[in-house]
Design a protein around this motif. Structure first.
Motif, PDB file in Angstrom:
ATOM      1  N   ARG A  42       0.874  -1.303   0.074  1.00 62.75           N
ATOM      2  CA  ARG A  42      -0.055  -0.011   0.170  1.00 62.75           C
ATOM      3  C   ARG A  42       0.862   1.303  -0.013  1.00 62.75           C
ATOM      4  O   ARG A  42       1.752   1.401   0.912  1.00 62.75           O
ATOM      5  CB  ARG A  42      -0.792   0.029   1.156  1.00 62.75           C
ATOM      6  CG  ARG A  42      -1.776   1.096   1.351  1.00 62.75           C
ATOM      7  CD  ARG A  42      -2.843   1.087   2.314  1.00 62.75           C
ATOM      8  NE  ARG A  42      -3.883  -0.008   1.850  1.00 62.75           N
ATOM      9  CZ  ARG A  42      -4.796  -0.196   2.429  1.00 62.75           C
ATOM     10  NH1 ARG A  42      -4.969   0.001   3.842  1.00 62.75           N
ATOM     11  NH2 ARG A  42      -5.785  -1.171   2.144  1.00 62.75           N
ATOM     12  N   ASN A  83      -3.281   5.673   1.574  1.00 64.13           N
ATOM     13  CA  ASN A  83      -4.609   4.944   2.093  1.00 64.13           C
ATOM     14  C   ASN A  83      -5.376   4.697   0.872  1.00 64.13           C
ATOM     15  O   ASN A  83      -5.591   5.606   0.332  1.00 64.13           O
ATOM     16  CB  ASN A  83      -5.239   5.950   3.252  1.00 64.13           C
ATOM     17  CG  ASN A  83      -4.620   5.791   4.622  1.00 64.13           C
ATOM     18  OD1 ASN A  83      -3.691   4.975   4.841  1.00 64.13           O
ATOM     19  ND2 ASN A  83      -4.659   6.821   5.379  1.00 64.13           N
ATOM     20  N   ASN A  84      -5.953   3.488   0.880  1.00 62.79           N
ATOM     21  CA  ASN A  84      -6.923   3.009  -0.044  1.00 62.79           C
ATOM     22  C   ASN A  84      -6.514   3.262  -1.474  1.00 62.79           C
ATOM     23  O   ASN A  84      -7.135   3.422  -2.363  1.00 62.79           O
ATOM     24  CB  ASN A  84      -8.267   3.777   0.076  1.00 62.79           C
ATOM     25  CG  ASN A  84      -8.833   3.404   1.570  1.00 62.79           C
ATOM     26  OD1 ASN A  84      -8.657   2.397   2.094  1.00 62.79           O
ATOM     27  ND2 ASN A  84      -9.559   4.732   2.086  1.00 62.79           N
ATOM     28  N   VAL A 105      -6.145  -2.295  -3.657  1.00 63.28           N
ATOM     29  CA  VAL A 105      -7.125  -3.075  -2.728  1.00 63.28           C
ATOM     30  C   VAL A 105      -6.441  -4.659  -2.527  1.00 63.28           C
ATOM     31  O   VAL A 105      -6.593  -4.994  -1.414  1.00 63.28           O
ATOM     32  CB  VAL A 105      -8.541  -3.349  -3.637  1.00 63.28           C
ATOM     33  CG1 VAL A 105      -9.302  -4.203  -2.763  1.00 63.28           C
ATOM     34  CG2 VAL A 105      -9.055  -1.803  -3.656  1.00 63.28           C
ATOM     35  N   HIS A 152      -5.842  -5.769   1.392  1.00 63.76           N
ATOM     36  CA  HIS A 152      -5.768  -4.743   2.273  1.00 63.76           C
ATOM     37  C   HIS A 152      -6.933  -4.655   3.117  1.00 63.76           C
ATOM     38  O   HIS A 152      -8.017  -4.797   2.483  1.00 63.76           O
ATOM     39  CB  HIS A 152      -5.036  -3.491   1.891  1.00 63.76           C
ATOM     40  CG  HIS A 152      -3.697  -3.800   1.190  1.00 63.76           C
ATOM     41  ND1 HIS A 152      -2.597  -3.673   2.024  1.00 63.76           N
ATOM     42  CD2 HIS A 152      -3.290  -3.621  -0.144  1.00 63.76           C
ATOM     43  CE1 HIS A 152      -1.620  -3.710   1.250  1.00 63.76           C
ATOM     44  NE2 HIS A 152      -1.839  -3.750   0.101  1.00 63.76           N
ATOM     45  N   ASP A 153      -6.738  -4.381   4.166  1.00 64.90           N
ATOM     46  CA  ASP A 153      -7.965  -3.820   5.063  1.00 64.90           C
ATOM     47  C   ASP A 153      -8.485  -2.388   4.203  1.00 64.90           C
ATOM     48  O   ASP A 153      -7.633  -1.604   3.989  1.00 64.90           O
ATOM     49  CB  ASP A 153      -7.535  -3.378   6.497  1.00 64.90           C
ATOM     50  CG  ASP A 153      -7.159  -4.379   7.291  1.00 64.90           C
ATOM     51  OD1 ASP A 153      -7.758  -5.649   6.993  1.00 64.90           O
ATOM     52  OD2 ASP A 153      -6.478  -4.299   8.201  1.00 64.90           O
ATOM     53  N   LEU A 154      -9.712  -2.461   4.242  1.00 58.03           N
ATOM     54  CA  LEU A 154     -10.316  -1.193   3.653  1.00 58.03           C
ATOM     55  C   LEU A 154     -11.405  -0.608   4.183  1.00 58.03           C
ATOM     56  O   LEU A 154     -12.378  -1.595   4.911  1.00 58.03           O
ATOM     57  CB  LEU A 154     -10.923  -1.790   2.139  1.00 58.03           C
ATOM     58  CG  LEU A 154     -11.616  -0.677   1.067  1.00 58.03           C
ATOM     59  CD1 LEU A 154     -10.434   0.369   0.908  1.00 58.03           C
ATOM     60  CD2 LEU A 154     -12.099  -1.349   0.002  1.00 58.03           C
ATOM     61  N   THR A 155     -11.403   0.725   4.456  1.00 55.14           N
ATOM     62  CA  THR A 155     -12.560   1.381   5.427  1.00 55.14           C
ATOM     63  C   THR A 155     -13.417   2.253   4.468  1.00 55.14           C
ATOM     64  O   THR A 155     -12.930   2.794   3.463  1.00 55.14           O
ATOM     65  CB  THR A 155     -11.827   2.352   6.202  1.00 55.14           C
ATOM     66  OG1 THR A 155     -11.034   1.886   7.181  1.00 55.14           O
ATOM     67  CG2 THR A 155     -12.989   3.258   7.008  1.00 55.14           C
ATOM     68  N   ILE A 156     -14.640   2.159   4.387  1.00 56.22           N
ATOM     69  CA  ILE A 156     -15.417   2.482   3.708  1.00 56.22           C
ATOM     70  C   ILE A 156     -16.427   3.296   4.504  1.00 56.22           C
ATOM     71  O   ILE A 156     -17.089   2.894   5.394  1.00 56.22           O
ATOM     72  CB  ILE A 156     -16.412   1.469   2.916  1.00 56.22           C
ATOM     73  CG1 ILE A 156     -15.647   0.754   1.784  1.00 56.22           C
ATOM     74  CG2 ILE A 156     -17.476   2.225   1.939  1.00 56.22           C
ATOM     75  CD1 ILE A 156     -16.109  -0.430   1.251  1.00 56.22           C
TER      76      ILE A 156
END
Length: 56
Positions: A17, A20-21, A24, A50-54
């Motif tokens: 990564r 951030n974001n 994916v 990857h961890d993904l914050t929506i």
């Protein structure tokens, strides 16, 4: 992406990564051929995300 398998071992790629974001997929592992008569029991691809914050 096209995968040309040239051996019997797993092929793996990592996608770190960068921000951030920004990506994916974290890693991708593919098996295109095996040494025996597996007939598709080990072939295929798997991905770790990857961890993904929506936020809505």
């Amino acid at each position: 992406m096209t995968l040309k398998d040239t051996g019997h071992s797993d092929d793996a790629w990592a996608f770190p990564r960068l921000a951030n974001n920004s990506r994916v997929v974290q890693s991708l592992r593919c098996v295109g051929d095996t040494a025996g008569d597996a007939a598709g029991t080990r072939t295929g691809c798997s991905a770790v995300l990857h961890d993904l914050t929506i936020t809505f």
